[in-house]
Design a protein around this motif. Structure first.
Motif, PDB file in Angstrom:
ATOM      1  N   SER A  16       0.825  -1.207   0.000  1.00  0.00           N
ATOM      2  CA  SER A  16       0.000   0.000   0.000  1.00  0.00           C
ATOM      3  C   SER A  16       0.858   1.255   0.000  1.00  0.00           C
ATOM      4  CB  SER A  16      -0.928   0.008   1.217  1.00  0.00           C
ATOM      5  OG  SER A  16      -0.170   0.041   2.420  1.00  0.00           O
ATOM      6  N   ALA A  40      -3.851  -2.180   6.349  1.00  0.00           N
ATOM      7  CA  ALA A  40      -4.772  -1.054   6.556  1.00  0.00           C
ATOM      8  C   ALA A  40      -5.705  -0.915   5.355  1.00  0.00           C
ATOM      9  CB  ALA A  40      -3.988   0.235   6.770  1.00  0.00           C
ATOM     10  N   PRO A  41      -7.004  -1.165   5.530  1.00  0.00           N
ATOM     11  CA  PRO A  41      -7.921  -1.154   4.379  1.00  0.00           C
ATOM     12  C   PRO A  41      -7.974   0.167   3.633  1.00  0.00           C
ATOM     13  CG  PRO A  41      -9.133  -1.288   6.458  1.00  0.00           C
ATOM     14  CD  PRO A  41      -7.702  -1.522   6.779  1.00  0.00           C
ATOM     15  N   GLU A  42      -7.912   1.285   4.371  1.00  0.00           N
ATOM     16  CA  GLU A  42      -7.992   2.579   3.695  1.00  0.00           C
ATOM     17  C   GLU A  42      -6.769   2.831   2.819  1.00  0.00           C
ATOM     18  OE1 GLU A  42      -5.986   3.095   7.647  1.00  0.00           O
ATOM     19  OE2 GLU A  42      -7.810   2.080   6.918  1.00  0.00           O
ATOM     20  N   ARG A  43      -5.602   2.351   3.252  1.00  0.00           N
ATOM     21  CA  ARG A  43      -4.395   2.534   2.452  1.00  0.00           C
ATOM     22  C   ARG A  43      -4.399   1.605   1.235  1.00  0.00           C
ATOM     23  NH1 ARG A  43       1.226   3.039   5.370  1.00  0.00           N
ATOM     24  NH2 ARG A  43       1.622   3.825   3.260  1.00  0.00           N
ATOM     25  N   ALA A  45      -7.113   0.657  -0.366  1.00  0.00           N
ATOM     26  CA  ALA A  45      -8.058   1.270  -1.309  1.00  0.00           C
ATOM     27  C   ALA A  45      -7.420   2.448  -2.037  1.00  0.00           C
ATOM     28  CB  ALA A  45      -9.314   1.717  -0.566  1.00  0.00           C
ATOM     29  N   ALA A  46      -6.663   3.264  -1.326  1.00  0.00           N
ATOM     30  CA  ALA A  46      -6.010   4.418  -1.943  1.00  0.00           C
ATOM     31  C   ALA A  46      -4.959   3.981  -2.955  1.00  0.00           C
ATOM     32  CB  ALA A  46      -5.376   5.298  -0.866  1.00  0.00           C
ATOM     33  N   GLU A  49      -6.662   2.793  -6.185  1.00  0.00           N
ATOM     34  CA  GLU A  49      -7.127   3.946  -6.969  1.00  0.00           C
ATOM     35  C   GLU A  49      -5.957   4.636  -7.670  1.00  0.00           C
ATOM     36  OE1 GLU A  49      -9.638   8.122  -6.396  1.00  0.00           O
ATOM     37  OE2 GLU A  49      -9.347   6.751  -4.700  1.00  0.00           O
ATOM     38  N   THR A  61      -7.129  -6.610   2.098  1.00  0.00           N
ATOM     39  CA  THR A  61      -6.648  -6.322   3.438  1.00  0.00           C
ATOM     40  C   THR A  61      -6.200  -7.646   4.040  1.00  0.00           C
ATOM     41  OG1 THR A  61      -8.204  -4.488   3.657  1.00  0.00           O
ATOM     42  CG2 THR A  61      -7.226  -5.357   5.676  1.00  0.00           C
TER      43      THR A  61
END
Length: 253
Positions: A16, A40-43, A45-46, A49, A61
């Motif tokens: 990530s 870290a799921p948010e990282r 996803a970023a 993208e 994740t």
């Protein structure tokens, strides 16, 4: 040079950010598709993208301490992109401290993640590469020369370099290549943390750069380009080696 990466598929752990993400960027730029994992799921996803979304990248994740993670990565590559051509296995740096200072628990946790998690992923991916492919382990220059204050890394990374050589011999007859990458001072979050640990990051950076023949800390993209090449068909006769990406800092031949 055409690296032959178009439409090939790779899984990358710890990707990530840092060196894993830098490698994913280079692979995707040359036409490959990637499956990323990090904790870290948010990282995650970023990162997906930033790499162009689901046409180019899939994110999971996951943690390498989970024995099921390697199978999940392989399954995701096959289900989303229909094939698998290799992997970059990167794990975050273990806790700082000398070998004598760190606790038994820190040793055990680091062994589970850094060592056993890597070995498990190597053998799972290798088993899936029925038509050949490449696996790269992101280790450290500590695999060749101990680094002050990084006792766990000094203990585990050389062992992983030995494992990589061993499995390169075992899987070579099936066309599976295995290499180790030894990053030196490259400006990732991990190196920022290490520079800050001394209390004066700017002074720490100046001292670090003075010890590097190129007199600078590397950029993650410089590592990513080396890793992408070694994973590609263009490096098809390279296996069982450790490749420093360190600006010349290692003094051994």
């Amino acid at each position: 040079m055409d690296l032959g990466l178009a439409d090939r598929v790779y899984v990358l752990t710890g990707a990530s950010g840092g060196l894993g993400f830098a490698t994913a960027e280079q692979l995707v730029a040359d036409g490959a598709r990637v499956v990323l994992s990090a904790r870290a799921p948010e990282r995650v996803a970023a990162a997906v993208e930033a790499l162009g979304g689901p046409e180019r990248a899939v994110g999971l994740t996951a943690d390498l301490t989970d024995p099921g993670t390697p199978d999940r990565l392989v399954a995701a590559a096959r289900e989303r992109f229909g094939r698998l051509d290799g992997a970059l296995i990167s794990v975050g740096g273990p806790p700082r401290g000398t070998a004598a200072q760190v606790s038994d628990e820190q040793w055990r946790e680091s062994f589970e993640t850094v060592f056993l998690g890597t070995v498990r992923t190597v053998r799972t991916v290798a088993a899936a590469l029925t038509d050949g492919g490449a696996i790269a382990l992101v280790l450290s220059t500590s695999a060749r020369s101990p680094l002050p204050g990084l006792g766990i890394s000094n203990g585990l990374r050389p062992g992983l370099a030995g494992v990589a050589k061993d499995v390169a011999d075992e899987y070579g007859p099936r066309g599976v290549r295995v290499v180790s990458l030894l990053p030196g001072r490259i400006m990732t979050d991990r190196n920022r943390e290490l520079l800050a640990a001394g209390g004066d990051p700017e002074r720490g950076r100046a001292e670090a750069e003075a010890a590097i023949p190129l007199r600078r800390i590397g950029d993650p993209a410089e590592f990513g380009r080396v890793a992408a090449f070694l994973l590609s068909p263009a490096a098809g006769y390279v296996t069982g080696v450790t490749v420093p990406v360190d600006g010349g800092a290692l003094r051994g031949l």
